[in-house]
Design a protein around this motif. Sequence first.
Motif, PDB file in Angstrom:
ATOM      1  N   GLY A   1      50.432  26.412 -31.908  1.00 36.99           N
ATOM      2  CA  GLY A   1      49.964  27.363 -30.902  1.00 36.99           C
ATOM      3  C   GLY A   1      48.543  27.813 -31.140  1.00 36.99           C
ATOM      4  N   GLY A   2      48.183  28.042 -32.389  1.00 38.79           N
ATOM      5  CA  GLY A   2      46.825  28.471 -32.685  1.00 38.79           C
ATOM      6  C   GLY A   2      45.832  27.345 -32.779  1.00 38.79           C
ATOM      7  N   VAL A   3      46.307  26.107 -32.579  1.00 39.39           N
ATOM      8  CA  VAL A   3      45.426  24.944 -32.708  1.00 39.39           C
ATOM      9  C   VAL A   3      45.072  24.358 -31.354  1.00 39.39           C
ATOM     10  CG1 VAL A   3      45.208  22.627 -33.672  1.00 39.39           C
ATOM     11  CG2 VAL A   3      46.363  24.412 -34.981  1.00 39.39           C
TER      12      VAL A   3
ATOM     13  N   PRO B   1      48.370  32.474 -28.684  1.00 45.33           N
ATOM     14  CA  PRO B   1      46.950  32.272 -28.342  1.00 45.33           C
ATOM     15  C   PRO B   1      46.278  31.263 -29.263  1.00 45.33           C
ATOM     16  CG  PRO B   1      47.288  34.376 -29.465  1.00 45.33           C
ATOM     17  CD  PRO B   1      48.661  33.824 -29.167  1.00 45.33           C
ATOM     18  N   PRO B   2      45.204  30.612 -28.695  1.00 44.96           N
ATOM     19  CA  PRO B   2      44.584  30.844 -27.391  1.00 44.96           C
ATOM     20  C   PRO B   2      45.195  29.963 -26.300  1.00 44.96           C
ATOM     21  CG  PRO B   2      43.201  29.368 -28.665  1.00 44.96           C
ATOM     22  CD  PRO B   2      44.407  29.676 -29.520  1.00 44.96           C
TER      23      PRO B   2
ATOM     24  N   ILE C   1      45.307  30.872 -39.994  1.00 45.97           N
ATOM     25  CA  ILE C   1      44.601  32.153 -39.857  1.00 45.97           C
ATOM     26  C   ILE C   1      43.753  32.215 -38.590  1.00 45.97           C
ATOM     27  CG2 ILE C   1      44.507  32.508 -42.356  1.00 45.97           C
ATOM     28  CD1 ILE C   1      41.547  31.717 -42.242  1.00 45.97           C
ATOM     29  N   PHE C   2      43.612  31.067 -37.893  1.00 47.33           N
ATOM     30  CA  PHE C   2      42.729  31.064 -36.720  1.00 47.33           C
ATOM     31  C   PHE C   2      43.149  32.061 -35.638  1.00 47.33           C
ATOM     32  CE2 PHE C   2      41.745  29.202 -32.480  1.00 47.33           C
ATOM     33  CZ  PHE C   2      40.402  29.555 -32.468  1.00 47.33           C
TER      34      PHE C   2
ATOM     35  N   ALA D   1      33.289  30.073 -28.474  1.00 43.25           N
ATOM     36  CA  ALA D   1      32.175  29.367 -29.127  1.00 43.25           C
ATOM     37  C   ALA D   1      32.368  29.354 -30.639  1.00 43.25           C
ATOM     38  CB  ALA D   1      30.855  30.040 -28.754  1.00 43.25           C
ATOM     39  N   CYS D   2      32.785  30.484 -31.190  1.00 39.17           N
ATOM     40  CA  CYS D   2      33.026  30.551 -32.631  1.00 39.17           C
ATOM     41  C   CYS D   2      34.174  29.622 -33.039  1.00 39.17           C
ATOM     42  CB  CYS D   2      33.350  31.979 -33.046  1.00 39.17           C
ATOM     43  SG  CYS D   2      31.940  33.091 -32.972  1.00 39.17           S
ATOM     44  N   ALA D   3      35.184  29.495 -32.148  1.00 34.42           N
ATOM     45  CA  ALA D   3      36.306  28.594 -32.428  1.00 34.42           C
ATOM     46  C   ALA D   3      35.821  27.157 -32.556  1.00 34.42           C
ATOM     47  CB  ALA D   3      37.351  28.702 -31.316  1.00 34.42           C
ATOM     48  N   CYS D   4      34.874  26.759 -31.702  1.00 28.37           N
ATOM     49  CA  CYS D   4      34.320  25.405 -31.777  1.00 28.37           C
ATOM     50  C   CYS D   4      33.577  25.190 -33.099  1.00 28.37           C
ATOM     51  CB  CYS D   4      33.373  25.152 -30.603  1.00 28.37           C
ATOM     52  SG  CYS D   4      34.191  25.117 -28.993  1.00 28.37           S
TER      53      CYS D   4
END
Length: 427
Positions: A103-105, A149-150, A221-222, A242-245
């Motif tokens: 889910g967080g990936v 999320p996300p 932890i993302f 953007a930070c996720a990228c």
Amino acid sequence: MVLVVIVFVILLAIGTPVGFSIAISGTMFFLQHPEFPTTTIVQLPISQTQNITLLAVPLFVFAGSLMNASGITSRLIKLSMLLCGHMRGGMAQVSVVLSALMGGVSGSSNADAAMESRILGPEMERQGYPKGYTGAVIGYTSLITSTIPPGVGMILYGTIGEVSIGRLFAAGIAAGLLMTIILMGMVAVTSRIRGFKPARETRASFREILDSLKETIWALIFPLLLLFGIRFGLFTPSEVGACACVYALVVGFFIYRELTIPKLIETLKEAIVDVGAIMFMISMSGIFGYGIPIDKIPQKMTTFITSITSEPLIVMTIVVLFLLLFGMFMEGSVVILLLTPILLPLIKNFGFDPVFFGVLMSIVVTTGILTPPVGVAMYTVCGVLECKMQEFLKESLPFLVAVLVEVALLCIFPQLILWVPKLMYGS
């Protein structure tokens, strides 16, 4: 708007791509009302995308693709096997836990279903699981992925309905974990009845689990970094994307070292196709939705439902059935784009929390990817596993019931998920 809806349904029925169906049917409103300038038809798709929050959509899609390419998936599969492989129906339980971890990936149920079909499907068949059962487990557990999320659906709902995306994400974590528990319970019951065996002979040691956690911590932890970044004002939802990228690039290139330049180029190509399809539908929905407030559709629907009943739970039951029906015929993002402006004022009038409704709407409409006639994940899973649709649908019934049980619990006890955003953001 009646003519608009009729044209939209006809276009879908004859196989017109969804984006064009939305645009053409929306244009019918302007042909009915010549007092509105036709230049508005051209302006609306552009203005619809001029929202800084929507920038999060392509960024999170790209971040999900990068995470998948960085080697996180294989590590999450190993962790899932250690956590629940010893349970009865071990491989099916692995599918549930893996979807929760994914889910967080990825944030995409379709992508999760396709991935698990290819990776877990052959092993489940080798261990004696019927193809229909394998497909049903993989398909329905993939719903967890888009709830935690996300998720693109929640970003769209929050943008269109002007609802806090941070609160939606917080509530989504609670809803996703609740779905995980319910589906694991259903797998345990069906596995015991049908005699499915564990995937591992022994329970994994604490040391084994700890070692695996060290490898997968960057993925786990993302979602928490994302939530706390939004909560404490470090980032807006768009900036988090953007930070996720950047985060995914750092993990892929420098920590796991499995992301290469050729892989990055391939990932970019995949993300461009996905983003193009999503943004085209978003822009065209501006034409379709223009006449909704003008024709006072939310007010008319509220009046109609109120004439039937004034009991909030019965109203929500009607809305859920309505969403299930639409989800069977249209992609979830489209349903959220088109129905949020209509249904959100309605549910507010009956005292329901918009955050609760956003999570509920996301779960219900996403279920449509597993039902005919337009079940994208259903066709994907059946195609990869070479499973007959009749077998899939037959084995799906217990898991559909499990999802509906969660929906019923959320409708009766919305605080099951609302306590998390209230804890983080206050009442």
